[in-house]
Design a protein around this motif. Sequence first.
Motif, PDB file in Angstrom:
ATOM      1  N   LEU A 235      46.974  52.859  45.436  1.00 23.30           N
ATOM      2  CA  LEU A 235      47.216  51.510  44.853  1.00 23.30           C
ATOM      3  C   LEU A 235      46.559  51.177  43.602  1.00 23.30           C
ATOM      4  N   ASP A 236      47.263  50.581  42.966  1.00 22.92           N
ATOM      5  CA  ASP A 236      46.958  50.157  41.483  1.00 22.92           C
ATOM      6  C   ASP A 236      46.138  48.842  41.529  1.00 22.92           C
ATOM      7  N   HIS A 237      46.930  47.766  42.546  1.00 23.16           N
ATOM      8  CA  HIS A 237      45.987  46.445  42.345  1.00 23.16           C
ATOM      9  C   HIS A 237      46.892  45.791  43.672  1.00 23.16           C
ATOM     10  N   PHE A 238      46.145  44.763  44.351  1.00 17.51           N
ATOM     11  CA  PHE A 238      46.687  43.863  44.978  1.00 17.51           C
ATOM     12  C   PHE A 238      46.655  42.555  44.624  1.00 17.51           C
ATOM     13  N   VAL A 239      47.385  41.546  44.956  1.00 17.71           N
ATOM     14  CA  VAL A 239      47.414  40.376  44.354  1.00 17.71           C
ATOM     15  C   VAL A 239      46.958  39.322  45.786  1.00 17.71           C
ATOM     16  N   VAL A 240      46.013  38.297  45.486  1.00 22.64           N
ATOM     17  CA  VAL A 240      45.735  37.153  46.193  1.00 22.64           C
ATOM     18  C   VAL A 240      46.240  36.268  45.664  1.00 22.64           C
ATOM     19  N   ARG A 241      46.895  35.258  46.569  1.00 17.75           N
ATOM     20  CA  ARG A 241      47.471  33.806  46.056  1.00 17.75           C
ATOM     21  C   ARG A 241      46.710  32.988  46.707  1.00 17.75           C
ATOM     22  N   VAL A 242      46.253  31.953  45.971  1.00 20.24           N
ATOM     23  CA  VAL A 242      45.422  30.730  46.525  1.00 20.24           C
ATOM     24  C   VAL A 242      46.585  29.356  46.113  1.00 20.24           C
ATOM     25  N   PRO A 243      46.410  28.575  47.005  1.00 26.43           N
ATOM     26  CA  PRO A 243      47.361  27.360  46.699  1.00 26.43           C
ATOM     27  C   PRO A 243      47.214  26.500  45.435  1.00 26.43           C
ATOM     28  N   THR A 244      46.074  26.486  44.942  1.00 23.48           N
ATOM     29  CA  THR A 244      45.986  25.371  43.672  1.00 23.48           C
ATOM     30  C   THR A 244      45.232  26.110  42.640  1.00 23.48           C
ATOM     31  N   ALA A 245      45.348  25.532  41.359  1.00 25.66           N
ATOM     32  CA  ALA A 245      44.490  26.160  40.031  1.00 25.66           C
ATOM     33  C   ALA A 245      43.113  25.852  40.412  1.00 25.66           C
TER      34      ALA A 245
END
Length: 284
Positions: A235-245
């Motif tokens: 693993l280099d990294h993983f990305v977490v996405r949230v709905p808004t700024a």
Amino acid sequence: MNETPMSIDPGAQIDSIHLTIPSLDRSVRFYEERIGLSLQRREDRAAVMGAGGRDLLWLHESASAQRVRGTTGLYHFAILVPSRADLAAALRHLSEMSATFQGFADHLVSEAVYLADPDGNGIEIYRDRPRAEWPRVDGVLQMGTEPLDLKSLLADASAPWNGLAPGTRIGHVHLHVAELDQAERFYRDGLGLDLVLRYGDSAAFLSAGGYHHHVAVNTWAGIGAPRAPAGAIGLDHFVVRVPTAQALRAVGDSLKRAGIAHDSSGDGLRVSDPSGNQLELRAD
């Protein structure tokens, strides 16, 4: 850490996984031919794999990358398919390709098959049961590791194989960490995930929005396990996405209150857990 932890936006999800691998051509072939991801694009020494037009897996080539064991890092990443029929089709395809499986499990909330890529990176392919069917005792979600009914599952494999179905996404990531309480505090009190359940003193499962888990952490590589050396396979990294700024800013504020160093430059936020597992947060 926060006395009253912030809860991350319930729409938060694992967006993508970034792996370091030694041979781009070999890995692209494996993920295309075996797993059923499609090549979205290729950029110099990197390739992006996905399904239904969605970027799910980034492969970063480093010819000198070595496999190490007994360290923190990736245990497995989990590909969530939309339906039981999609899982059945993937299982049948992998069987026809003579894939080497590492296990099969009915987790009560989901059904899963396990294998590894050519470099030993763990992969879970799974389908969720409807949330209404998830078992609870006194309001507490129950998960387990029961035998998977392979005969029943394969009976649902009626459609021809055309790769992983549109709607496939990364469901969760499972990490080796050095110390469980420390990791749990980071993901709960810093990142804002909710603790769903804990398996004794060796594993914890955390999520957003009442999901069974988006992040799992374990000490199965050994309590106090060292970090993998820079540039190692995994693993280099993983990305977490949230709905808004706004949701992204809330995570940054939570990390700041918890005294956790992070980089909020650019259009996202980058941080490492106490065991050196790196993650990036982005907003839609």
